[in-house]
Design a protein around this motif. Structure first.
Motif, PDB file in Angstrom:
ATOM      1  N   LEU A 142       0.841  -1.203   0.000  1.00  0.00           N
ATOM      2  CA  LEU A 142       0.000   0.000   0.000  1.00  0.00           C
ATOM      3  C   LEU A 142       0.880   1.258   0.000  1.00  0.00           C
ATOM      4  O   LEU A 142       0.633   2.200  -0.762  1.00  0.00           O
ATOM      5  CB  LEU A 142      -0.934  -0.001   1.221  1.00  0.00           C
ATOM      6  N   LEU A 143       1.906   1.263   0.844  1.00  0.00           N
ATOM      7  CA  LEU A 143       2.772   2.444   0.927  1.00  0.00           C
ATOM      8  C   LEU A 143       3.565   2.649  -0.364  1.00  0.00           C
ATOM      9  O   LEU A 143       3.846   3.785  -0.752  1.00  0.00           O
ATOM     10  CB  LEU A 143       3.719   2.342   2.134  1.00  0.00           C
ATOM     11  N   ASP A 144       3.875   1.570  -1.036  1.00  0.00           N
ATOM     12  CA  ASP A 144       4.538   1.693  -2.335  1.00  0.00           C
ATOM     13  C   ASP A 144       3.599   2.371  -3.340  1.00  0.00           C
ATOM     14  O   ASP A 144       4.020   3.226  -4.128  1.00  0.00           O
ATOM     15  CB  ASP A 144       4.960   0.309  -2.833  1.00  0.00           C
ATOM     16  N   ALA A 145       2.327   2.003  -3.301  1.00  0.00           N
ATOM     17  CA  ALA A 145       1.341   2.632  -4.206  1.00  0.00           C
ATOM     18  C   ALA A 145       1.169   4.106  -3.871  1.00  0.00           C
ATOM     19  O   ALA A 145       1.087   4.962  -4.766  1.00  0.00           O
ATOM     20  CB  ALA A 145      -0.003   1.893  -4.110  1.00  0.00           C
ATOM     21  N   VAL A 146       1.135   4.429  -2.577  1.00  0.00           N
ATOM     22  CA  VAL A 146       1.042   5.835  -2.150  1.00  0.00           C
ATOM     23  C   VAL A 146       2.287   6.594  -2.625  1.00  0.00           C
ATOM     24  O   VAL A 146       2.197   7.697  -3.181  1.00  0.00           O
ATOM     25  CB  VAL A 146       0.893   5.928  -0.603  1.00  0.00           C
ATOM     26  N   GLY A 147       3.449   5.979  -2.434  1.00  0.00           N
ATOM     27  CA  GLY A 147       4.714   6.605  -2.849  1.00  0.00           C
ATOM     28  C   GLY A 147       4.760   6.849  -4.352  1.00  0.00           C
ATOM     29  O   GLY A 147       5.205   7.910  -4.807  1.00  0.00           O
ATOM     30  N   ALA A 148       4.273   5.883  -5.116  1.00  0.00           N
ATOM     31  CA  ALA A 148       4.273   6.016  -6.582  1.00  0.00           C
ATOM     32  C   ALA A 148       3.369   7.164  -7.016  1.00  0.00           C
ATOM     33  O   ALA A 148       3.713   7.949  -7.911  1.00  0.00           O
ATOM     34  CB  ALA A 148       3.815   4.701  -7.216  1.00  0.00           C
ATOM     35  N   GLU A 149       2.212   7.270  -6.382  1.00  0.00           N
ATOM     36  CA  GLU A 149       1.249   8.319  -6.734  1.00  0.00           C
ATOM     37  C   GLU A 149       1.815   9.716  -6.423  1.00  0.00           C
ATOM     38  O   GLU A 149       1.740  10.628  -7.254  1.00  0.00           O
ATOM     39  CB  GLU A 149      -0.043   8.077  -5.928  1.00  0.00           C
ATOM     40  N   ILE A 150       2.396   9.865  -5.243  1.00  0.00           N
ATOM     41  CA  ILE A 150       2.971  11.173  -4.872  1.00  0.00           C
ATOM     42  C   ILE A 150       4.132  11.502  -5.814  1.00  0.00           C
ATOM     43  O   ILE A 150       4.237  12.630  -6.319  1.00  0.00           O
ATOM     44  CB  ILE A 150       3.428  11.186  -3.392  1.00  0.00           C
ATOM     45  N   ALA A 151       4.985  10.527  -6.061  1.00  0.00           N
ATOM     46  CA  ALA A 151       6.149  10.754  -6.928  1.00  0.00           C
ATOM     47  C   ALA A 151       5.701  11.167  -8.325  1.00  0.00           C
ATOM     48  O   ALA A 151       6.277  12.075  -8.945  1.00  0.00           O
ATOM     49  CB  ALA A 151       7.004   9.484  -7.000  1.00  0.00           C
TER      50      ALA A 151
END
Ligand code: 5GP
Length: 190
Positions: free
Chosen positions: A34-43
């Motif tokens: 989940l945090l990887d998906a959040v990180g990808a979206e912000i990036a």
């Protein structure tokens, strides 16, 4: 971000004092996918900003910041929290007020890792009244670094810190924005 909102609805617990507990995936146990998906979206939102460093505050911002930094291919830097009054000359420092602990503290980062060469994306797990975000912005101002904006996992929008900072010209992208929450009626998103 639908994935995050669904998870907050499923596992978030509302506590007195306007505190949302998300210990099962963000603040204690970490859901890395989940945090990887959040990180990808912000990036992705800041991919054209030439970010050289992702800045967060220990401890709870570190996990999200690492995933954002991995997607932006730059280092993540976390400000350390201290109560020491004699701040060393080798650090940038800024004062903040802790939402969850209710005390004032000083955030510091080493001058070695933040300078006027940097373009910074500030990342945090929560945005409430905006004190932590302001302190991190002040660290960047002290260092002469450019601030590209802020990427936040969960903004409690009704507490107003985000809108105040937006009105001052800061770009803030929040992956979930809570319009209201209480133990009886649950959580409503913007
Ligand atoms: P602010 O400085 O914007 O008032 O609060 C943001 C900081 O306080 C975040 O870094 C986060 O650690 C903490 N925080 C604020 N509200 C909450 C909350 O509802 N739940 C949790 N777990 N942390 C919060």
């Amino acid at each position: 971000m639908q994935l995050l909102e669904e998870r907050i609805r499923k596992d978030g617990k509302v506590f007195p004092g306007d505190v949302l507990k998300v210990d099962s995936f963000l603040n204690h146990q970490l859901d890395a996918e989940l945090l990887d998906a959040v990180g990808a979206e912000i990036a992705d939102l800041f991919k054209d900003c030439a970010v050289t460093k992702v800045l967060t505050a220990e401890a709870s911002g570190i996990a999200v910041a690492c995933f954002v930094a991995a997607h932006l291919h730059c280092p993540a830097l976390f400000a350390k929290k201290t109560r020491t009054l004699n701040i060393a000359a080798s650090v940038w420092s800024a004062k903040a007020h802790s939402y969850t602990h209710g005390n004032d503290y000083t955030m510091v980062v080493s001058k070695e890792y933040l300078s006027s060469e940097d373009t910074v994306l500030i990342v945090d797990d929560f945005l409430a009244n905006g004190s932590a975000l302001r302190a991190m912005r002040n660290l960047c101002i002290e260092a002469g670094a450019k601030v590209a904006g802020a990427g936040i996992a969960i903004e409690k929008a009704y507490q107003g810190g985000g809108d105040e900072l937006r009105a001052e010209g800061m770009r803030i992208e929040s992956m979930a924005r809570i319009a209201s929450m209480d133990a009886e009626d649950g959580i409503q998103f913007c």
